[in-house]
Design a protein around this motif. Structure first.
Motif, mmCIF file in Angstrom:
data_model
loop_
_atom_site.group_PDB
_atom_site.id
_atom_site.type_symbol
_atom_site.label_atom_id
_atom_site.label_comp_id
_atom_site.label_asym_id
_atom_site.label_seq_id
_atom_site.Cartn_x
_atom_site.Cartn_y
_atom_site.Cartn_z
ATOM 1 N N ASP A 81 -3.620 141.415 45.405
ATOM 2 C CA ASP A 81 -4.129 141.626 44.158
ATOM 3 C C ASP A 81 -3.471 142.715 43.543
ATOM 4 O O ASP A 81 -3.986 144.060 43.737
ATOM 5 N N MET A 82 -2.421 142.619 42.852
ATOM 6 C CA MET A 82 -1.692 144.086 42.349
ATOM 7 C C MET A 82 -2.645 144.884 41.360
ATOM 8 O O MET A 82 -2.326 145.787 41.199
ATOM 9 N N LEU A 83 -3.381 143.908 40.528
ATOM 10 C CA LEU A 83 -3.823 144.525 39.602
ATOM 11 C C LEU A 83 -5.328 145.355 40.112
ATOM 12 O O LEU A 83 -5.406 146.544 39.705
ATOM 13 N N ARG A 84 -5.874 145.069 41.165
ATOM 14 C CA ARG A 84 -6.874 145.778 41.770
ATOM 15 C C ARG A 84 -6.214 146.848 42.488
ATOM 16 O O ARG A 84 -6.761 148.206 42.326
ATOM 17 N N GLU A 85 -5.079 146.945 43.113
ATOM 18 C CA GLU A 85 -4.386 147.906 44.021
ATOM 19 C C GLU A 85 -3.959 149.094 42.947
ATOM 20 O O GLU A 85 -4.111 150.130 43.142
ATOM 21 N N ALA A 86 -3.404 148.692 41.604
ATOM 22 C CA ALA A 86 -3.113 149.608 40.560
ATOM 23 C C ALA A 86 -4.332 150.431 40.197
ATOM 24 O O ALA A 86 -4.592 151.651 39.907
ATOM 25 N N ARG A 87 -5.578 149.680 39.825
ATOM 26 C CA ARG A 87 -6.678 150.471 39.304
ATOM 27 C C ARG A 87 -6.951 151.288 40.439
ATOM 28 O O ARG A 87 -7.657 152.623 39.986
ATOM 29 N N ILE A 88 -7.127 150.979 41.657
ATOM 30 C CA ILE A 88 -7.631 151.863 42.634
ATOM 31 C C ILE A 88 -6.805 153.204 42.952
ATOM 32 O O ILE A 88 -7.238 154.526 43.080
ATOM 33 N N GLN A 89 -5.406 152.959 42.798
ATOM 34 C CA GLN A 89 -4.514 154.205 42.690
ATOM 35 C C GLN A 89 -4.909 155.127 41.633
ATOM 36 O O GLN A 89 -4.936 156.307 41.703
ATOM 37 N N ARG A 90 -5.239 154.579 40.319
ATOM 38 C CA ARG A 90 -5.554 155.333 39.441
ATOM 39 C C ARG A 90 -6.641 155.999 39.588
ATOM 40 O O ARG A 90 -6.855 157.487 39.211
ATOM 41 N N LEU A 91 -7.704 155.445 40.160
ATOM 42 C CA LEU A 91 -9.209 156.005 40.637
ATOM 43 C C LEU A 91 -8.845 157.075 41.326
ATOM 44 O O LEU A 91 -9.481 158.317 41.324
ATOM 45 N N LEU A 92 -7.955 156.769 42.254
ATOM 46 C CA LEU A 92 -7.852 157.916 43.428
ATOM 47 C C LEU A 92 -7.101 159.101 42.874
ATOM 48 O O LEU A 92 -7.319 160.394 43.122
ATOM 49 N N ALA A 93 -6.253 158.757 41.980
ATOM 50 C CA ALA A 93 -5.457 160.052 41.281
ATOM 51 C C ALA A 93 -6.357 160.947 40.607
ATOM 52 O O ALA A 93 -6.175 162.035 40.883
ATOM 53 N N ALA A 94 -7.437 160.308 39.971
ATOM 54 C CA ALA A 94 -8.149 160.988 39.228
ATOM 55 C C ALA A 94 -9.121 161.891 40.198
ATOM 56 O O ALA A 94 -9.574 163.010 39.745
ATOM 57 N N ALA A 95 -9.531 161.092 41.395
ATOM 58 C CA ALA A 95 -10.020 162.147 42.466
ATOM 59 C C ALA A 95 -9.382 163.034 43.221
ATOM 60 O O ALA A 95 -9.882 163.711 43.966
ATOM 61 N N GLY A 96 -7.919 163.451 42.965
ATOM 62 C CA GLY A 96 -7.271 164.410 43.476
ATOM 63 C C GLY A 96 -6.526 163.895 44.845
ATOM 64 O O GLY A 96 -6.122 164.462 45.421
ATOM 65 N N VAL A 97 -6.706 162.489 45.105
ATOM 66 C CA VAL A 97 -5.916 162.032 46.188
ATOM 67 C C VAL A 97 -4.409 161.930 45.833
ATOM 68 O O VAL A 97 -4.100 161.431 44.765
ATOM 69 N N PRO A 98 -3.478 162.416 46.772
ATOM 70 C CA PRO A 98 -2.158 161.955 46.435
ATOM 71 C C PRO A 98 -1.386 160.756 46.517
ATOM 72 O O PRO A 98 -1.595 160.081 47.619
ATOM 73 N N VAL A 99 -1.468 160.085 45.217
ATOM 74 C CA VAL A 99 -0.722 158.740 45.080
ATOM 75 C C VAL A 99 0.383 158.796 44.235
ATOM 76 O O VAL A 99 0.357 159.637 43.117
ATOM 77 N N PRO A 100 1.024 157.927 43.936
ATOM 78 C CA PRO A 100 2.131 157.576 42.994
ATOM 79 C C PRO A 100 1.610 157.360 41.713
ATOM 80 O O PRO A 100 0.459 156.730 41.505
ATOM 81 N N GLN A 101 1.907 157.903 40.635
ATOM 82 C CA GLN A 101 1.184 157.716 39.114
ATOM 83 C C GLN A 101 1.690 156.110 38.866
ATOM 84 O O GLN A 101 2.897 155.972 38.716
ATOM 85 N N ILE A 102 0.674 155.509 38.491
ATOM 86 C CA ILE A 102 0.771 154.125 38.111
ATOM 87 C C ILE A 102 1.230 154.314 36.501
ATOM 88 O O ILE A 102 0.730 154.747 35.742
ATOM 89 N N LEU A 103 2.394 153.698 36.122
ATOM 90 C CA LEU A 103 2.978 153.808 34.779
ATOM 91 C C LEU A 103 2.794 152.536 34.106
ATOM 92 O O LEU A 103 2.603 152.573 32.695
ATOM 93 N N ALA A 104 2.688 151.386 34.610
ATOM 94 C CA ALA A 104 2.625 150.198 33.806
ATOM 95 C C ALA A 104 2.279 149.210 34.518
ATOM 96 O O ALA A 104 2.292 149.237 35.974
ATOM 97 N N VAL A 105 1.158 148.247 34.024
ATOM 98 C CA VAL A 105 0.735 147.221 34.954
ATOM 99 C C VAL A 105 1.017 146.078 34.013
ATOM 100 O O VAL A 105 0.736 145.932 32.815
ATOM 101 N N CYS A 106 1.288 144.869 34.952
ATOM 102 C CA CYS A 106 1.566 143.581 34.215
ATOM 103 C C CYS A 106 0.699 142.389 34.678
ATOM 104 O O CYS A 106 0.942 141.933 35.942
ATOM 105 N N ALA A 107 -0.110 141.865 33.865
ATOM 106 C CA ALA A 107 -0.812 140.788 34.309
ATOM 107 C C ALA A 107 -0.306 139.534 33.973
ATOM 108 O O ALA A 107 -0.801 138.402 34.398
ATOM 109 N N ASP A 108 0.760 139.497 33.165
ATOM 110 C CA ASP A 108 1.419 138.362 32.623
ATOM 111 C C ASP A 108 2.120 137.487 33.656
ATOM 112 O O ASP A 108 3.220 138.150 33.847
ATOM 113 N N GLU A 109 1.682 136.526 34.200
ATOM 114 C CA GLU A 109 2.533 135.991 35.197
ATOM 115 C C GLU A 109 3.701 135.252 34.856
ATOM 116 O O GLU A 109 4.497 134.690 35.503
ATOM 117 N N THR A 110 4.027 135.168 33.582
ATOM 118 C CA THR A 110 5.426 134.440 33.093
ATOM 119 C C THR A 110 6.488 135.460 33.274
ATOM 120 O O THR A 110 7.454 134.865 33.050
#
Length: 355
Positions: A81-110
């Motif tokens: 679940d890439m959408l969940r994974e990206a969301r978790i990383q954004r939440l962790l970044a806000a909490a000060g955990v060292p994670v790569p910055q998420i720049l864009a998310v694509c839910a469009d499977e086309t």
């Protein structure tokens, strides 16, 4: 065109294949252009040692990006679940955990056939079978391993009692659910009968420890999922691969980290993805546990149970990958054939650890 191709240029080429490609350049370029990354020539290269999700380094208009997506469909429910994974990383970044910055998310499977996300590229190093020159001396080797432990202890100190991070998992009953889930998964992911599966599952259920509390649990915490600085002293720039993250018992991460850490004399299993730590100068597993206890004050008297759980879960995950290979879904993969013997090796090590 080959019936199996990793990357094609157009959607028409993708549709002509028997199995979908992993990248389709034209729709991906259109997505990246709309997201503001540029519209020049797109250069790609597959990176990472993961055997589940797929990661690419992209170069576009002089900028480096990292794209992460799931494997080819069909995918088991609730996995990759890439959408969940990206969301978790954004939440962790806000909490000060060292994670790569998420720049864009694509839910469009086309675009690529599955959801994906794009994150920043970090100029660090991931340690697997070689050691960065700056960390090759005894102090560097110790520092590398202890930096990993310290990053894990800091992750487990993040507050999960409130806010959105509290919603990514259910700590109550976490250990029971883990045992039940993976014991139930085996017959759905395997074509073979291995009696050790039921034996290990029954032992885990019968010896369930009291939970050590609740924290963010990475789920695949190992040195190979850390981006390290290239210079000394050793420092963790980012923790990678958050596919299995949840809120649960922190000792599940410690047990997994210890089970995946290679040391002299330890049995080789498919979990050993950073074999360099078998070399001189690296701390032993007991040293890593002592460091974690020093940082957290945790009671690790039941750690063997958590190590057994880690090996059991790994056996189930690896068996699922092995079965997909038997079905022809991973042609050309040189790692997966080793799981024919590797999965029984994981189960045998689980039985040894629990003894």
């Amino acid at each position: 065109m080959s019936a199996v191709a990793e990357v094609v240029s157009t959607q028409a080429e993708a549709e002509a294949l028997e199995r979908p490609p992993l990248l389709v350049i034209e729709p991906l370029r259109a997505f990246l252009a709309e997201a503001g990354f540029g519209d020049g020539e797109l250069i790609w290269r597959r990176i990472g040692d993961g055997h589940s999700n797929v990661t690419y380094l992209l170069e576009l208009d002089g900028r480096r990006l990292v794209l992460r997506r799931g494997p080819r469909p069909p995918l088991p429910p609730t996995t990759h679940d890439m959408l969940r994974e990206a969301r978790i990383q954004r939440l962790l970044a806000a909490a000060g955990v060292p994670v790569p910055q998420i720049l864009a998310v694509c839910a469009d499977e086309t675009v690529l056939g599955v959801p994906f996300y794009v994150m920043e590229h970090l100029d660090g190093v991931v340690v697997t079978d070689t050691i960065p020159a700056a960390l090759a001396d005894p102090a560097g080797r110790r520092g590398l391993a202890f930096a990993a432990v310290d990053a894990l202890a800091a992750l487990h100190a993040v507050d999960v009692t409130a806010g959105e991070l509290a919603q990514i998992g259910r700590p109550d009953g976490y250990l029971t659910r883990q045992v039940d889930r993976f014991a139930t998964l085996w017959p759905t992911v395997s074509r073979r009968v291995l009696p050790e599966v039921d034996e290990v599952a029954a032992w885990l259920a019968a010896h369930l420890p009291a939970s050590a509390g609740s924290s963010v649990v990475h789920g695949d915490f190992r040195i190979g999922n850390l981006m390290l600085a290239r210079s000394a002293p050793a420092a963790v720039e980012a923790i990678l691969d958050w596919e299995m993250a949840t809120v649960g018992d922190p000792l599940a991460d410690l047990g997994y980290f210890v089970a995946t850490y290679a040391e002299p004399g330890a049995v080789v299993t498919p979990l050993e993805l950073t074999p360099v730590t078998r070399g001189d100068g690296f701390p032993r597993r007991r040293d890593l546990v002592a460091r974690y206890v020093d940082r957290t004050g945790a009671d690790v008297s039941a750690l063997a149970w958590y190590q057994t759980l880690a090996l059991f879960k790994a056996a189930v995950f690896c068996e699922a990958i092995h079965t997909r290979w038997l079905a022809g879904e991973r042609p050309g993969d040189t790692f997966v054939p080793t799981l024919t013997a590797g999965v029984p090796a994981l189960l045998a090590e689980a039985q040894r650890v629990r003894a």
